[in-house]
Write a protein that holds these residues in place. Structure first.
Motif, PDB file in Angstrom:
ATOM      1  N   GLU A 172       0.813  -1.204   0.000  1.00 22.99           N
ATOM      2  CA  GLU A 172       0.000   0.000   0.000  1.00 22.99           C
ATOM      3  C   GLU A 172       0.849   1.258   0.000  1.00 22.99           C
ATOM      4  N   ALA A 173       1.934   1.227   0.744  1.00 19.76           N
ATOM      5  CA  ALA A 173       2.780   2.411   0.873  1.00 19.76           C
ATOM      6  C   ALA A 173       4.229   1.958   0.979  1.00 19.76           C
ATOM      7  N   PRO A 174       5.142   2.648   0.311  1.00 19.61           N
ATOM      8  CA  PRO A 174       6.546   2.226   0.355  1.00 19.61           C
ATOM      9  C   PRO A 174       7.210   2.460   1.705  1.00 19.61           C
ATOM     10  N   ASN A 175       6.642   3.379   2.511  1.00 20.63           N
ATOM     11  CA  ASN A 175       7.206   3.673   3.831  1.00 20.63           C
ATOM     12  C   ASN A 175       6.092   4.204   4.719  1.00 20.63           C
ATOM     13  N   HIS A 176       6.444   4.579   5.930  1.00 21.49           N
ATOM     14  CA  HIS A 176       5.452   5.074   6.886  1.00 21.49           C
ATOM     15  C   HIS A 176       5.708   6.529   7.255  1.00 21.49           C
ATOM     16  N   LYS A 177       6.239   7.308   6.313  1.00 22.49           N
ATOM     17  CA  LYS A 177       6.417   8.733   6.536  1.00 22.49           C
ATOM     18  C   LYS A 177       5.053   9.416   6.605  1.00 22.49           C
ATOM     19  N   LEU A 178       5.019  10.562   7.275  1.00 20.24           N
ATOM     20  CA  LEU A 178       3.753  11.286   7.417  1.00 20.24           C
ATOM     21  C   LEU A 178       3.206  11.694   6.059  1.00 20.24           C
ATOM     22  N   SER A 179       4.066  12.175   5.179  1.00 19.01           N
ATOM     23  CA  SER A 179       3.586  12.603   3.863  1.00 19.01           C
ATOM     24  C   SER A 179       3.017  11.434   3.076  1.00 19.01           C
ATOM     25  N   THR A 180       3.636  10.256   3.205  1.00 14.27           N
ATOM     26  CA  THR A 180       3.140   9.081   2.489  1.00 14.27           C
ATOM     27  C   THR A 180       1.786   8.649   3.022  1.00 14.27           C
ATOM     28  N   LEU A 181       1.638   8.607   4.345  1.00 10.03           N
ATOM     29  CA  LEU A 181       0.371   8.182   4.935  1.00 10.03           C
ATOM     30  C   LEU A 181      -0.728   9.217   4.696  1.00 10.03           C
ATOM     31  N   ALA A 182      -0.365  10.513   4.738  1.00  6.44           N
ATOM     32  CA  ALA A 182      -1.371  11.543   4.477  1.00  6.44           C
ATOM     33  C   ALA A 182      -1.917  11.423   3.062  1.00  6.44           C
ATOM     34  N   ALA A 183      -1.048  11.128   2.102  1.00  7.56           N
ATOM     35  CA  ALA A 183      -1.520  10.930   0.735  1.00  7.56           C
ATOM     36  C   ALA A 183      -2.350   9.661   0.617  1.00  7.56           C
ATOM     37  N   LEU A 184      -1.949   8.590   1.314  1.00  9.91           N
ATOM     38  CA  LEU A 184      -2.688   7.331   1.250  1.00  9.91           C
ATOM     39  C   LEU A 184      -4.100   7.491   1.791  1.00  9.91           C
ATOM     40  N   PHE A 185      -4.238   8.206   2.910  1.00  7.87           N
ATOM     41  CA  PHE A 185      -5.548   8.350   3.556  1.00  7.87           C
ATOM     42  C   PHE A 185      -6.288   9.626   3.137  1.00  7.87           C
ATOM     43  N   ARG A 186      -5.736  10.352   2.150  1.00 14.09           N
ATOM     44  CA  ARG A 186      -6.373  11.564   1.611  1.00 14.09           C
ATOM     45  C   ARG A 186      -6.666  12.573   2.726  1.00 14.09           C
ATOM     46  N   ALA A 187      -5.651  12.905   3.457  1.00 15.14           N
ATOM     47  CA  ALA A 187      -5.795  13.880   4.542  1.00 15.14           C
ATOM     48  C   ALA A 187      -6.203  15.238   3.982  1.00 15.14           C
ATOM     49  N   GLU A 188      -7.005  15.977   4.742  1.00 13.09           N
ATOM     50  CA  GLU A 188      -7.470  17.287   4.307  1.00 13.09           C
ATOM     51  C   GLU A 188      -6.332  18.299   4.230  1.00 13.09           C
ATOM     52  N   VAL A 189      -5.304  18.115   5.065  1.00 12.26           N
ATOM     53  CA  VAL A 189      -4.165  19.037   5.098  1.00 12.26           C
ATOM     54  C   VAL A 189      -2.909  18.253   4.730  1.00 12.26           C
ATOM     55  N   ALA A 190      -2.146  18.796   3.797  1.00 16.60           N
ATOM     56  CA  ALA A 190      -0.897  18.146   3.404  1.00 16.60           C
ATOM     57  C   ALA A 190       0.230  18.611   4.315  1.00 16.60           C
ATOM     58  N   PRO A 191       1.025  17.707   4.859  1.00 15.78           N
ATOM     59  CA  PRO A 191       2.140  18.119   5.722  1.00 15.78           C
ATOM     60  C   PRO A 191       3.192  18.891   4.928  1.00 15.78           C
ATOM     61  N   ASN A 192       3.736  19.944   5.554  1.00 15.68           N
ATOM     62  CA  ASN A 192       4.717  20.790   4.855  1.00 15.68           C
ATOM     63  C   ASN A 192       5.869  21.202   5.768  1.00 15.68           C
ATOM     64  N   HIS A 193       6.136  20.417   6.801  1.00 10.71           N
ATOM     65  CA  HIS A 193       7.221  20.698   7.754  1.00 10.71           C
ATOM     66  C   HIS A 193       6.965  21.978   8.544  1.00 10.71           C
ATOM     67  N   ARG A 194       5.711  22.354   8.708  1.00 12.60           N
ATOM     68  CA  ARG A 194       5.316  23.358   9.677  1.00 12.60           C
ATOM     69  C   ARG A 194       4.469  22.669  10.724  1.00 12.60           C
TER      70      ARG A 194
END
Length: 630
Positions: A172-194
């Motif tokens: 499902e996902a190549p890794n468990h980074k926040l950006s990868t999981l946010a894209a997988l679960f279609r998070a409303e806010v994309a992480p941007n290191h803030r």
């Protein structure tokens, strides 16, 4: 009041119920007696504070926080948000500015952590902290609390990384980074290191993970704590097997229900801490988890020194042959390469060592021994037929095809007399017992020819033959002097100023003891020699111990700071030995752009000119009888 986002996830509903249609009257309350398995805090009633930090680096003890962002949620609803920049008290490193967008000028006038931390702790009071890679964020918060001289509240912490490892598969996902999981679960806010954006994204990831965990029975806070723990509950409950074990170096034996030894291990520092690690997430080997489930008892064997612990481990493995140990159990099965003792000697792979003839080994496998034989055959025109030849050729004897190709002198037909063949046999003996230069030169020339022809796979095969020969010859050249040495006593300073004394007889550890710095080691050396294990002389080059035990003893003797106290006989190695071949092979591989071969990890680096420590014994432990030859 913050805006409220209603994100009623599946885990917020009571399992097994269907919500009423819109406009329908609420059902009448029904009194239900909950079972024991239903006790706990439902996740829908838990207040989570999802936090994210931006920092000046990755070390909580020295780097500082530059931004804190947090979101408070309960039952899928956002109850509040917390965000502030923090003055770290110094400049922000350039690469951090590029990563986060937070510059040093942005932090001018921002509050210090001493002002921010009390507000955050009040915001998170009574909640469960959640973070993506929680040890990082919580570590910085705890360090900040320590600097501010504030007691850490001891929050219960949930790490979304560990939850993701439980339910997000690799396909499902190549890794468990926040950006990868946010894209997988279609998070409303994309992480941007803030900090606040990442915390909002982590909220959506948390809800998605809890939704996946609900069908697995994770519906209460207590279930969530177990879900984030990769250690099965039945394995963790067996941690009591480590209770009462000594805090000392030694060997431990896991025993099964029929008193059988399941596994033998060693600890050079603390038996109790090492055995406890089998019941934690530090142990990731599946077969060890299986072994722990079968174990009913752990027996310790306390040892005086780390060397004794390692040696006892080898001996116990050879004695009990535990099913969960993968190390060598049967040294008598390890093959050797022998130059036979007959009129026209030949090379043979054997299981024993006989006096009066040349050997190299022992090898880890039959295949590696055969590769060493092929290396010698490629270098010297020694016969390859297996029958015993008479001194004078038999009538009607005929030569094989190797003689026609010029690879054999054909002593079977009289094409080569006894004296000429003896010269070839002497060259083989010299390469096996001393200088392997002819073997290296022949194989290096062959490798260069094959590489020039772009036949790289064949070149790698030739290289492997050379390495197999070097491995066996180097082991022999290191073991043989120690096998002939009737007794050797050596000493090494310990960290507390005392001495670690070792008694070696014919390559076998016969005794070891530690002496504190207030005790004269001389009487202890005499006692060690008098009470040490009696060891019968073996047939060299084989030692009186398991080959791996002799390797351990040699590694200890050759480390810096070891001093010879007593020696009976000589302990030396040839200057031009097979130990240096690994460097030559590596150089050839680099020159010819071949893949770098693995180094001979069972043979430590050679030290030109000697095979024994040469430092003087010093005033505390005198050296007697040590002689060196080159």
């Amino acid at each position: 009041m913050p805006s409220v986002r209603r994100l009623r996830p599946v885990w917020a509903e009571t399992p097994g119920t269907v919500p009423p249609p819109p406009g329908a009257p609420a059902p009448a309350a029904v009194a239900v007696q909950p079972g024991l398995d239903e006790l706990g805090t439902p996740l829908a009633d838990v207040t989570f504070v999802v936090v994210d930090l931006e920092t000046t680096g990755g070390r909580a003890g020295t780097d500082a926080i530059t931004e804190i962002g947090a979101v408070k949620v309960r039952g899928g609803e956002v109850l509040g948000e917390f965000q502030t920049l923090v003055d770290p008290g110094g400049p922000v490193p350039p690469f951090i500015q590029v990563l986060t967008g937070i510059t040093t000028s942005m932090l001018v006038g921002a509050p210090r952590i001493e002002e921010v931390l009390p507000s955050f702790l009040e915001f998170a009071r009574g909640a469960v902290l959640v973070a993506h890679n929680a040890p990082f964020d919580v570590g910085f918060l705890r360090a900040a609390a320590a600097r501010c001289e504030r007691a850490w509240p001891g929050f219960q912490v949930v790490d979304t990384v560990r939850l993701a490892r439980r339910v997000v598969l690799r396909d499902e996902a190549p890794n468990h980074k926040l950006s990868t999981l946010a894209a997988l679960f279609r998070a409303e806010v994309a992480p941007n290191h803030r900090a606040l954006s990442d915390a909002r994204a982590t909220v959506d990831v948390l809800h998605a993970l809890l939704g996946r965990l609900a069908p697995l029975g994770v519906t209460h806070l207590e279930d969530l704590a177990d879900a984030a723990d990769p250690v099965p509950s039945d394995v963790r409950r067996r941690s009591t097997l480590a209770d009462g074990l000594p805090d000392a170096p030694g060997v431990y034996l896991f025993r099964g229900p029929r008193e059988e030894v399941l596994y033998v291990g060693t600890s050079t520092t603390s038996l109790r801490k090492r055995v406890r690690s089998y019941f934690t997430s530090a142990e990731k080997r599946g077969r060890m988890t299986e072994m722990v489930r079968l174990a009913v008892r752990v027996d310790p064997v306390v040892c005086a020194t780390p060397l004794e612990a390692r040696v006892r481990e080898l001996r116990l493995i050879a004695e009990h042959a535990p099913r969960y140990n993968r190390r060598s159990r049967a040294p008598e099965r390890m093959p050797w390469v022998r130059l036979t003792d007959e009129a026209y000697p030949r090379l043979s792979v054997v299981r024993d060592v006989r006096s009066g003839t040349a050997h190299i080994g022992p090898f880890a496998s039959q295949a590696s021994a055969q590769l060493a034989v092929e290396a010698l055959h490629e270098t010297f025109a020694v016969r390859r037929c297996t029958r015993r030849l008479p001194l004078l050729p038999a009538a009607g004897a005929h030569a094989c095809v190797l003689a026609e190709l010029g690879r054999c002198g054909a002593p079977c037909t009289g094409g080569q007399d006894h004296a000429d063949y003896g010269t070839v046999a002497d060259q083989v003996r010299a390469a096996m017992a001393g200088d392997p230069g002819e073997v290296v030169a022949a194989h290096a020339a062959r490798i260069r020819t094959l590489v020039a022809q772009e036949r790289f796979e064949e070149a790698a095969t030739v290289r492997d033959r050379l390495l197999a020969f070097a491995r066996g010859a180097a082991r022999t050249q290191r073991h043989a002097p120690l096998a002939r040495c009737a007794e050797l006593v050596a000493a090494r300073r310990t960290d507390d100023g005392g001495w670690e004394l070792v008694l070696v007889r014919h390559g076998r550890l016969a005794g070891t003891v530690r002496v504190d710095r207030r005790t004269d080691p001389r009487p202890v050396v005499a006692t060690l020699r008098a009470t040490g294990e009696h060891v019968a002389a073996p047939t060299a080059p084989a030692t009186a111990a398991h080959p791996e035990e002799t390797d351990l003893v040699l590694a200890w003797l050759e480390q810096p700071g070891v001093r010879l106290v007593e020696i009976s006989g000589e302990w030396a190695s040839p200057v031009r030995s097979a130990q240096s071949v690994r460097d030559a092979v590596a150089a050839v591989a680099v020159d010819l752009l071949l893949p770098r071969p693995p180094l001979l990890d069972d043979v430590p680096p050679a030290r030109p000119g000697a095979g024994a420590p040469s430092a003087p014994a010093g005033p505390d432990v005198p050296a007697q009888g040590a002689r060196r030859t080159a």
